[in-house]
Design an enzyme around this catalytic site. Structure first.
Site, PDB file in Angstrom:
ATOM      1  N   ASN A  10       0.860  -1.182   0.000  1.00  0.00           N
ATOM      2  CA  ASN A  10       0.000   0.000   0.000  1.00  0.00           C
ATOM      3  C   ASN A  10       0.898   1.233   0.000  1.00  0.00           C
ATOM      4  OD1 ASN A  10      -1.852   1.989   0.497  1.00  0.00           O
ATOM      5  ND2 ASN A  10      -2.362   1.308   2.578  1.00  0.00           N
ATOM      6  N   LYS A  12       0.025   4.234  -0.333  1.00  0.00           N
ATOM      7  CA  LYS A  12      -0.673   5.404   0.238  1.00  0.00           C
ATOM      8  C   LYS A  12      -0.466   6.629  -0.682  1.00  0.00           C
ATOM      9  CE  LYS A  12      -0.235   3.273   4.681  1.00  0.00           C
ATOM     10  NZ  LYS A  12      -0.219   3.361   6.135  1.00  0.00           N
ATOM     11  N   HIS A  95      -9.400   0.965   4.603  1.00  0.00           N
ATOM     12  CA  HIS A  95      -8.160   1.217   5.341  1.00  0.00           C
ATOM     13  C   HIS A  95      -8.458   2.174   6.497  1.00  0.00           C
ATOM     14  CE1 HIS A  95      -4.202   2.603   6.400  1.00  0.00           C
ATOM     15  NE2 HIS A  95      -3.758   1.494   5.855  1.00  0.00           N
ATOM     16  N   GLU A  97      -6.992   4.644   7.611  1.00  0.00           N
ATOM     17  CA  GLU A  97      -6.819   6.072   7.314  1.00  0.00           C
ATOM     18  C   GLU A  97      -8.078   6.640   6.655  1.00  0.00           C
ATOM     19  OE1 GLU A  97      -3.055   5.554   5.343  1.00  0.00           O
ATOM     20  OE2 GLU A  97      -2.208   5.048   7.303  1.00  0.00           O
ATOM     21  N   GLU A 167      -5.290  -4.863  10.546  1.00  0.00           N
ATOM     22  CA  GLU A 167      -4.283  -3.819  10.749  1.00  0.00           C
ATOM     23  C   GLU A 167      -4.595  -3.036  12.017  1.00  0.00           C
ATOM     24  OE1 GLU A 167      -2.310  -2.804   6.732  1.00  0.00           O
ATOM     25  OE2 GLU A 167      -4.030  -1.502   6.975  1.00  0.00           O
ATOM     26  N   GLY A 173       2.362   2.483  10.604  1.00  0.00           N
ATOM     27  CA  GLY A 173       3.287   3.595  10.393  1.00  0.00           C
ATOM     28  C   GLY A 173       3.988   4.069  11.666  1.00  0.00           C
ATOM     29  N   SER A 213       3.441  -1.832  10.329  1.00  0.00           N
ATOM     30  CA  SER A 213       4.897  -1.811  10.559  1.00  0.00           C
ATOM     31  C   SER A 213       5.599  -3.125  10.215  1.00  0.00           C
ATOM     32  CB  SER A 213       5.201  -1.394  12.002  1.00  0.00           C
ATOM     33  OG  SER A 213       4.748  -0.069  12.219  1.00  0.00           O
TER      34      SER A 213
HETATM   35  P1  PGA Z   1       2.811   0.476   7.535  1.00  0.00           P
HETATM   36  O1  PGA Z   1       1.347   0.616   6.931  1.00  0.00           O
HETATM   37  O2  PGA Z   1       3.383  -0.824   7.022  1.00  0.00           O
HETATM   38  O3  PGA Z   1       3.551   1.664   7.060  1.00  0.00           O
HETATM   39  O4  PGA Z   1       2.650   0.431   9.037  1.00  0.00           O
HETATM   40  C1  PGA Z   1       0.524  -0.503   6.744  1.00  0.00           C
HETATM   41  C2  PGA Z   1      -0.780  -0.095   6.151  1.00  0.00           C
HETATM   42  O5  PGA Z   1      -1.299   0.973   6.539  1.00  0.00           O
HETATM   43  O6  PGA Z   1      -1.341  -0.789   5.285  1.00  0.00           O
END
Ligand code: PGA
Length: 250
Positions: A10, A12, A95, A97, A167, A173, A213
């Protein structure tokens, strides 16, 4: 039936034409485990670029979001039929976000998922709890509520087009990965819920990814767990170590 290991990237809202070309080139040239399904999700503006540059068998391109209406007067949105017209057969939906920053509810995410699978686009459907919810002991209840909204919309063969990504929001992140035990515990609970509320076959066949992460170092231990069928990777999918994550199940 064995579940094929699945790794999603992803991106983003990251990348430029040049950096996306370079990530795709890296994947085209890498030695990838042939037993892994790989999907990369660049920003909408670069979907076509990624699709055009990608030559590697077993690697597909995914959107990060799609709308649940046919083409029409929906400024700023992208439709399922436009994805298919561009040879894009996957999308991420729900997601955290989008849920937290853009106000997508469990019901909106479920509705989008149904619309996508009905239109022939497969979905990486995301779920997960906040730190506050985890600390209040509500993790499983939150996930079950998200799952219930999904199961209220999709049925039967729809599940064949859905990959679940667990997640935990506090791990996204932040560099704070869930422990192997924390992740396995939730994955097992998701599979149990699927078995009880949807059926044994869907529970056995649905891939459940971990995201939050994941990197080239922590992926191998997570991949060993029986209910972890792959990863949804954010930050590390932009780096060469994405290849190590793809190959983590070897
Ligand atoms: P990250 O994000 O690996 O940067 O923690 C994962 C995601 O949001 O899909």
């Amino acid at each position: 039936m064995a579940r094929k290991f699945f790794v999603g990237g992803n991106f983003k809202m990251n990348g430029t034409k040049e950096s996306i070309k370079s990530i795709v080139k890296n994947l085209n040239e890498a030695q990838l485990d042939p037993n892994v399904e790989v999907v990369i999700a660049p920003p909408a503006l670069y979907l076509q670029l990624a699709r055009d540059q990608l030559t590697k068998a077993g690697v597909e391109v995914s959107a990060q979001n799609v709308y649940d209406k046919p083409n029409g007067a929906f400024t700023g949105e992208i439709s399922v039929s436009q994805l298919k017209d561009s040879n894009i057969h996957w999308t991420i939906l729900g997601h955290s976000e989008r849920r937290t920053l853009l106000g997508e509810t469990d019901e909106v995410v479920a509705s989008k998922t149904k619309f996508a699978v009905d239109g022939g686009v497969s979905v990486i459907w995301c779920c997960g709890e906040s730190l506050q919810e985890r600390e209040a002991g509500q993790t499983i209840a939150v996930i079950e509520k998200q799952l219930a909204a999904l199961a209220g919309k999709v049925s039967g063969d729809d599940w064949k087009k859905i990959v679940i990504a667990y997640e935990p929001i506090w791990a996204i992140g932040t560099g704070k990965v869930a422990t192997v035990q924390q992740a396995q515990e939730v994955h097992e609970a998701i599979r149990k819920w699927l078995k009880e509320k949807v059926g044994q076959t869907v529970a056995d066949e649905t891939r459940i990814l971990y995201g939050g992460s994941v990197n080239g170092k922590n992926c191998k231990d997570l991949a060993k767990e029986k209910d972890i069928d792959g990863f949804l990777v954010g930050g590390a999918s932009l780096k060469p170590e994405f290849v190590d994550i793809i190959n983590s199940n070897q």
